[in-house]
Design a protein around this motif. Structure first.
Motif, PDB file in Angstrom:
ATOM      1  N   PHE A 114       0.941  -1.066  -0.448  1.00 33.51           N
ATOM      2  CA  PHE A 114       0.106  -0.072   0.292  1.00 33.51           C
ATOM      3  C   PHE A 114       0.736   1.187  -0.007  1.00 33.51           C
ATOM      4  O   PHE A 114       0.594   1.850  -0.047  1.00 33.51           O
ATOM      5  CB  PHE A 114      -0.983   0.052   1.234  1.00 33.51           C
ATOM      6  CG  PHE A 114      -1.666  -1.500   0.881  1.00 33.51           C
ATOM      7  CD1 PHE A 114      -2.292  -1.458   0.173  1.00 33.51           C
ATOM      8  CD2 PHE A 114      -1.289  -2.219   2.193  1.00 33.51           C
ATOM      9  CE1 PHE A 114      -3.218  -2.649   0.744  1.00 33.51           C
ATOM     10  CE2 PHE A 114      -2.653  -2.879   2.950  1.00 33.51           C
ATOM     11  CZ  PHE A 114      -3.333  -3.821   1.182  1.00 33.51           C
ATOM     12  N   HIS A 115       2.081   1.244  -0.253  1.00 34.03           N
ATOM     13  CA  HIS A 115       3.677   2.177   0.143  1.00 34.03           C
ATOM     14  C   HIS A 115       3.050   3.111  -1.334  1.00 34.03           C
ATOM     15  O   HIS A 115       2.563   3.989  -0.491  1.00 34.03           O
ATOM     16  CB  HIS A 115       4.605   1.901   0.163  1.00 34.03           C
ATOM     17  CG  HIS A 115       4.529   1.365   1.491  1.00 34.03           C
ATOM     18  ND1 HIS A 115       5.839   1.066   2.219  1.00 34.03           N
ATOM     19  CD2 HIS A 115       4.098   0.919   3.300  1.00 34.03           C
ATOM     20  CE1 HIS A 115       6.091   0.530   3.290  1.00 34.03           C
ATOM     21  NE2 HIS A 115       4.686   0.781   4.212  1.00 34.03           N
ATOM     22  N   GLU A 116       2.751   2.928  -1.806  1.00 32.89           N
ATOM     23  CA  GLU A 116       3.174   3.239  -3.247  1.00 32.89           C
ATOM     24  C   GLU A 116       1.503   4.915  -3.366  1.00 32.89           C
ATOM     25  O   GLU A 116       1.403   6.091  -3.557  1.00 32.89           O
ATOM     26  CB  GLU A 116       2.777   2.770  -4.419  1.00 32.89           C
ATOM     27  CG  GLU A 116       2.510   3.740  -5.667  1.00 32.89           C
ATOM     28  CD  GLU A 116       2.379   2.598  -7.042  1.00 32.89           C
ATOM     29  OE1 GLU A 116       2.712   3.570  -8.084  1.00 32.89           O
ATOM     30  OE2 GLU A 116       2.410   1.596  -7.239  1.00 32.89           O
ATOM     31  N   GLN A 161       8.781   6.754   6.919  1.00 31.41           N
ATOM     32  CA  GLN A 161      10.803   7.554   6.931  1.00 31.41           C
ATOM     33  C   GLN A 161      10.951   8.325   4.941  1.00 31.41           C
ATOM     34  O   GLN A 161      11.420   8.976   5.238  1.00 31.41           O
ATOM     35  CB  GLN A 161      11.665   6.818   6.852  1.00 31.41           C
ATOM     36  CG  GLN A 161      12.264   5.890   8.539  1.00 31.41           C
ATOM     37  CD  GLN A 161      13.249   5.572   8.043  1.00 31.41           C
ATOM     38  OE1 GLN A 161      13.724   5.943   7.439  1.00 31.41           O
ATOM     39  NE2 GLN A 161      14.110   5.949   8.612  1.00 31.41           N
ATOM     40  N   LYS A 162       9.962   7.992   4.149  1.00 30.61           N
ATOM     41  CA  LYS A 162       9.751   8.935   3.248  1.00 30.61           C
ATOM     42  C   LYS A 162       8.246  10.185   2.965  1.00 30.61           C
ATOM     43  O   LYS A 162       8.832  10.928   1.805  1.00 30.61           O
ATOM     44  CB  LYS A 162       9.000   7.870   1.914  1.00 30.61           C
ATOM     45  CG  LYS A 162       9.596   6.267   1.795  1.00 30.61           C
ATOM     46  CD  LYS A 162       9.111   5.819   0.491  1.00 30.61           C
ATOM     47  CE  LYS A 162      10.755   4.171   0.055  1.00 30.61           C
ATOM     48  NZ  LYS A 162       9.461   3.144  -1.358  1.00 30.61           N
ATOM     49  N   LEU A 166       9.170  15.772   4.164  1.00 32.22           N
ATOM     50  CA  LEU A 166       8.278  16.246   3.872  1.00 32.22           C
ATOM     51  C   LEU A 166       7.612  16.997   5.118  1.00 32.22           C
ATOM     52  O   LEU A 166       7.224  18.309   4.877  1.00 32.22           O
ATOM     53  CB  LEU A 166       7.745  16.454   2.524  1.00 32.22           C
ATOM     54  CG  LEU A 166       6.109  16.681   1.994  1.00 32.22           C
ATOM     55  CD1 LEU A 166       6.757  17.996   1.727  1.00 32.22           C
ATOM     56  CD2 LEU A 166       5.420  15.606   1.525  1.00 32.22           C
ATOM     57  N   ALA A 167       6.797  16.418   6.771  1.00 29.06           N
ATOM     58  CA  ALA A 167       6.201  16.654   6.876  1.00 29.06           C
ATOM     59  C   ALA A 167       7.587  17.912   8.128  1.00 29.06           C
ATOM     60  O   ALA A 167       6.384  18.789   8.680  1.00 29.06           O
ATOM     61  CB  ALA A 167       5.573  15.517   7.904  1.00 29.06           C
ATOM     62  N   GLU A 168       8.060  17.492   8.558  1.00 32.64           N
ATOM     63  CA  GLU A 168       9.360  18.246   8.720  1.00 32.64           C
ATOM     64  C   GLU A 168       9.787  19.726   8.030  1.00 32.64           C
ATOM     65  O   GLU A 168       9.277  20.682   8.779  1.00 32.64           O
ATOM     66  CB  GLU A 168      10.272  17.921   9.101  1.00 32.64           C
ATOM     67  CG  GLU A 168      10.548  16.590  10.464  1.00 32.64           C
ATOM     68  CD  GLU A 168      11.973  15.663  10.241  1.00 32.64           C
ATOM     69  OE1 GLU A 168      11.610  15.220  10.652  1.00 32.64           O
ATOM     70  OE2 GLU A 168      13.124  15.762   9.032  1.00 32.64           O
ATOM     71  N   LYS A 169       9.262  19.649   6.788  1.00 36.09           N
ATOM     72  CA  LYS A 169      10.514  21.152   6.502  1.00 36.09           C
ATOM     73  C   LYS A 169       7.779  21.917   6.218  1.00 36.09           C
ATOM     74  O   LYS A 169       8.056  23.419   6.593  1.00 36.09           O
ATOM     75  CB  LYS A 169       9.967  20.621   4.512  1.00 36.09           C
ATOM     76  CG  LYS A 169       9.528  21.559   3.595  1.00 36.09           C
ATOM     77  CD  LYS A 169       9.769  21.243   2.506  1.00 36.09           C
ATOM     78  CE  LYS A 169       9.402  22.804   1.453  1.00 36.09           C
ATOM     79  NZ  LYS A 169       9.602  22.390  -0.114  1.00 36.09           N
ATOM     80  N   HIS A 170       6.859  21.236   6.796  1.00 33.48           N
ATOM     81  CA  HIS A 170       6.034  21.668   6.352  1.00 33.48           C
ATOM     82  C   HIS A 170       5.472  21.635   8.013  1.00 33.48           C
ATOM     83  O   HIS A 170       4.231  22.211   8.540  1.00 33.48           O
ATOM     84  CB  HIS A 170       4.706  21.653   5.729  1.00 33.48           C
ATOM     85  CG  HIS A 170       4.557  21.596   4.237  1.00 33.48           C
ATOM     86  ND1 HIS A 170       4.634  22.440   3.095  1.00 33.48           N
ATOM     87  CD2 HIS A 170       5.704  20.474   2.850  1.00 33.48           C
ATOM     88  CE1 HIS A 170       5.169  22.745   2.355  1.00 33.48           C
ATOM     89  NE2 HIS A 170       5.663  21.223   2.144  1.00 33.48           N
ATOM     90  N   ASN A 171       5.852  21.361   9.437  1.00 27.96           N
ATOM     91  CA  ASN A 171       5.613  21.815  10.763  1.00 27.96           C
ATOM     92  C   ASN A 171       4.311  20.829  10.331  1.00 27.96           C
ATOM     93  O   ASN A 171       3.484  21.175  11.054  1.00 27.96           O
ATOM     94  CB  ASN A 171       5.615  22.897  10.621  1.00 27.96           C
ATOM     95  CG  ASN A 171       5.677  23.007  12.271  1.00 27.96           C
ATOM     96  OD1 ASN A 171       5.726  22.185  13.144  1.00 27.96           O
ATOM     97  ND2 ASN A 171       4.771  23.557  12.654  1.00 27.96           N
ATOM     98  N   VAL A 172       4.388  19.949  10.364  1.00 25.34           N
ATOM     99  CA  VAL A 172       2.758  18.822  10.124  1.00 25.34           C
ATOM    100  C   VAL A 172       3.376  17.551  10.972  1.00 25.34           C
ATOM    101  O   VAL A 172       4.409  16.875  10.397  1.00 25.34           O
ATOM    102  CB  VAL A 172       2.331  17.931   8.385  1.00 25.34           C
ATOM    103  CG1 VAL A 172       1.730  16.851   8.122  1.00 25.34           C
ATOM    104  CG2 VAL A 172       1.396  20.028   8.289  1.00 25.34           C
TER     105      VAL A 172
END
Length: 297
Positions: A114-116, A161-162, A166-172
């Motif tokens: 389900f990762h994709e 981890q992928k 992105l979550a860190e970049k957007h503070n989510v």
């Protein structure tokens, strides 16, 4: 409730319920400490940030729900996706636990097949959450399907981890919900506090945390207050409901919610506690109002 008559009847019932609870209603705004909020309940103490799960009150259209929860002192609604965020903003409410990127509760990050789809969905959703000014985005482990704990952890790490950069970049914050696998969600893998905490430790990011559902964890492991005390650093959100039955959190069930709320507040937690119970009372708003009174310690 679609008519003004029904809404008036509901509000009348809520006010009657408030009187029965012995909750004062006549407070002067001038006398209120700045961290307290005047509502139909009188003064909310400001120690708990209150939200409510949208799906538990689907009998109400969203506009009506927003109007009514604001009166109670609730400042956020859980499990609302992008199409409904403008309505929340109209009423100055927060989408406290965003959703819409998940596939479902059973097909989650613990299974690489389900990762994709998940990575595509979350890659699109994370910037939307940030642009709207929100913080939390829900995710799920998925069903075990015979996988060991190690396999589940490893697969979750591969997928998450992928997304973490992105979550860190957007503070989510990606928030994985703890669900019971005994009654409601058979075979769900993230069904114990320690399973979720171990995953959080391995990911080692402030942008991955847990949704600690008190109802679910009471069913699968109990020891609620100790687990909160020992693991609160890994918790981004809480949900409530009565055990057994997932109904009102009043004296008809086994959990001591005032004690639990005091323990949560004592940890210094500043997030939201979301009411996620299914009301048995036909006057659902009265039950919601009572739940806020119980949890407003």
């Amino acid at each position: 409730m679609s008519t003004n008559l029904n809404r008036r009847s509901a509000i009348k019932g809520i006010l009657a319920g408030t009187a029965a609870l012995g909750i004062p209603s006549g407070f002067s705004a001038l006398a209120m400490p700045k961290n307290e909020t005047e509502t139909q309940l009188g003064m909310l103490k400001g120690n708990i940030n209150h939200s409510v799960a949208r799906w538990c009150f689907n009998d109400f259209d969203l506009e009506t729900l927003c109007i009514e929860v604001k009166k109670i002192g609730i400042t956020g609604i859980d499990l609302v996706g992008p199409k409904d965020w403008p309505t929340l903003k109209k009423y100055d409410l927060v989408s406290t636990m965003c959703n819409g990127a998940e596939i479902n509760l059973v097909d989650g990050f613990n299974d690489t097949q389900f990762h994709e789809t998940l990575i595509k969905n979350y890659t699109e959703m994370i910037p939307l959450v940030a642009k709207a000014g929100y913080k939390n985005l829900i995710c799920f482990s998925g069903s075990r399907r015979g996988k060991t704990d190690e396999e589940g952890w490893n697969n979750c790490i591969i997928g998450l981890q992928k997304l973490i950069p992105l979550a860190e970049k957007h503070n989510v914050t990606l928030v994985m919900e703890l669900l019971n696998s005994k009654i409601d969600h058979k075979d769900y893998q993230c069904d114990r506090t320690q399973w979720g905490v171990e995953l959080a430790k391995r990911l080692n990011s402030e942008n991955f945390k847990l949704l600690y559902d008190i109802y679910h964890m009471q069913i699968d492991e109990g020891d609620i207050i100790r687990n909160i005390n020992e693991n609160h650093h890994y918790i981004a959100h809480f949900h409530t409901a009565g055990v057994p039955g997932r109904n009102e959190i009043d004296e008809t069930q086994e959990l001591n919610y005032p004690a639990i709320m005091k323990a949560i507040a004592k940890t210094g937690y500043k997030g939201f506690v979301g009411q996620e119970f299914i009301p048995k009372n036909p006057n659902k708003l009265a039950s919601l109002k009572q739940a806020i009174a119980i949890c407003d310690i």
